[in-house]
Design an enzyme around this catalytic site. Sequence first.
Site, PDB file in Angstrom:
ATOM      1  N   TYR A 150       0.815  -1.207   0.000  1.00 16.02           N
ATOM      2  CA  TYR A 150       0.000   0.000   0.000  1.00 16.02           C
ATOM      3  C   TYR A 150       0.856   1.266   0.000  1.00 16.02           C
ATOM      4  CZ  TYR A 150      -4.781  -1.728   0.825  1.00 16.02           C
ATOM      5  OH  TYR A 150      -6.031  -2.300   0.705  1.00 16.02           O
ATOM      6  N   LYS A 155       3.091 -15.230   1.927  1.00 16.45           N
ATOM      7  CA  LYS A 155       3.240 -15.921   0.639  1.00 16.45           C
ATOM      8  C   LYS A 155       4.739 -16.159   0.469  1.00 16.45           C
ATOM      9  CE  LYS A 155       1.576 -17.584  -3.229  1.00 16.45           C
ATOM     10  NZ  LYS A 155       0.637 -18.736  -3.294  1.00 16.45           N
ATOM     11  N   ASP A 166      -3.189 -18.066   0.088  1.00 15.42           N
ATOM     12  CA  ASP A 166      -4.220 -18.759  -0.704  1.00 15.42           C
ATOM     13  C   ASP A 166      -4.895 -19.840   0.134  1.00 15.42           C
ATOM     14  OD1 ASP A 166      -1.782 -20.096  -0.723  1.00 15.42           O
ATOM     15  OD2 ASP A 166      -1.907 -20.756  -2.807  1.00 15.42           O
ATOM     16  N   ASP A 216      -6.392  -6.772   4.136  1.00 15.28           N
ATOM     17  CA  ASP A 216      -7.541  -6.096   3.521  1.00 15.28           C
ATOM     18  C   ASP A 216      -8.500  -7.138   2.961  1.00 15.28           C
ATOM     19  OD1 ASP A 216      -9.084  -3.936   2.403  1.00 15.28           O
ATOM     20  OD2 ASP A 216      -8.171  -4.389   0.462  1.00 15.28           O
ATOM     21  N   ASP A 239     -12.292  -8.750   4.750  1.00 13.85           N
ATOM     22  CA  ASP A 239     -13.609  -8.708   4.082  1.00 13.85           C
ATOM     23  C   ASP A 239     -14.203 -10.113   4.032  1.00 13.85           C
ATOM     24  OD1 ASP A 239     -13.489  -5.958   3.489  1.00 13.85           O
ATOM     25  OD2 ASP A 239     -14.309  -6.254   1.481  1.00 13.85           O
TER      26      ASP A 239
HETATM   27  C1  IPM Z   1     -10.341  -0.926   4.259  1.00 14.32           C
HETATM   28  C2  IPM Z   1     -10.636  -0.276   2.940  1.00 14.32           C
HETATM   29  C3  IPM Z   1      -9.473   0.649   2.583  1.00 14.32           C
HETATM   30  C4  IPM Z   1      -8.222  -0.205   2.495  1.00 14.32           C
HETATM   31  C5  IPM Z   1      -9.676   1.491   1.332  1.00 14.32           C
HETATM   32  C6  IPM Z   1     -10.954   2.293   1.382  1.00 14.32           C
HETATM   33  C7  IPM Z   1      -8.503   2.400   1.079  1.00 14.32           C
HETATM   34  O1  IPM Z   1     -10.851  -1.248   1.969  1.00 14.32           O
HETATM   35  O2  IPM Z   1     -10.215  -0.194   5.266  1.00 14.32           O
HETATM   36  O3  IPM Z   1     -10.259  -2.156   4.309  1.00 14.32           O
HETATM   37  O4  IPM Z   1      -7.952  -0.796   1.458  1.00 14.32           O
HETATM   38  O5  IPM Z   1      -7.499  -0.284   3.489  1.00 14.32           O
HETATM   39 MG    MG Z   2     -10.919  -3.255   2.721  1.00 14.50          MG
END
Ligand code: IPM
Ligand code: MG
Length: 358
Positions: free
Chosen positions: A141, A192, A224, A248, A252
């Site tokens: 990032y 990885k 993975d 990230d 999710d």
């Molecule tokens: C998160 C979001 C952010 C990230 C974006 C909005 C920059 O997806 O906080 O997980 O990738 O960190």
């Molecule tokens: Mg995110």
Amino acid sequence: MTHKILIINGDGIGPEIIAEAHKVLAVVNEKHQLGLEFDHALLGGEAIDATGKPFPDETLAKSKEADAILFGAVGGPKWDKIDSAIRPEKGLLAIRSNLGLFANLRPAILYPQLADASSLKPEVVSGLDILIVRELTGGIYFGQPRGIRTLENGEREGFNTYVYRESEINRIGKVAFDMAMKRGKKVCSVDKSNVLEVTELWRERMEEVANDYPEAELSHMYVDNAAMQLVREPKQFDVIVTGNMFGDILSDQASMLTGSIGMLPSASLDESGKGLYEPCHGSAPDIAGQNKANPLATILSAAMMLRYSLNLGEVADEIEQAVSLVLDEGYRTVDILTDGCREVGTLEMGDLVAGQLK
Ligand code: IPM
Ligand code: MG
């Protein structure tokens, strides 16, 4: 004693969900005389519209002064086409980086009331309690160089750099183990290292950090495989520690195990425990302004704020308990709605939690 809390709405559903978390904080503030003082600042798209920058200087100054920050979400189609250097997301990355918020804690806890809302079978997810510790200010990032360049033959090439220093790996490793010692004492480090040298170093450093925690168990998993194990047998995990991008993605994924990403809070902490608290979901522009968004992730983020930055763990427990009671009563926003439950909007959900606390 007073605690300065900076509130940042952000974009999309940000203002709606923050309003409900603010409502809940106002109730506990009054009830327990906590001395919370609120101020506001702009970030992301709303800040671009007002000042031309996603992270205005005033927001930086106010965030440095605050004891903790409560934040909604950034981004939306309105700003998708602008110069990538000033996209709304840059504002979020800048505040994380400028404040040194390197430790991102993303708990994925299944409320038993929501076992049916998960896309996985109830027996696979019931009792789930995972903590993802994501490194937040390094990795791909932030690595330099980065950009889009034109090659000699005229073709364009995009590039980013995946880097981690030993010190960055050590400090996030330490956070993961400290957290694990307060819960199941198991850390799974996700990398990885079969392909990427940067994560070969990551794995080596994690081994080293683990030596300071003889009571904790460290395991390693390729990313993975971790993605697969998270849906196959998620309850094998206690604490997962990983880099910025893998974290990230996996966070999710983990959120859906709990029924909805609308339930997942997060804390982003610096070395001294000061933090920014935000729901893991984004700005959901498609449902913005419709009173549909689930405010619980933001309310639970406010609870984390009380626990981690303001040392008010008991009040945090009280808020989490109130959320659980509202779910017991069968109230659901549309994202977690199942048969036999009562659908409510953003505002009503906030009122219900606030009502439990009064
Ligand atoms: C998160 C979001 C952010 C990230 C974006 C909005 C920059 O997806 O906080 O997980 O990738 O960190
Ligand atoms: Mg995110």
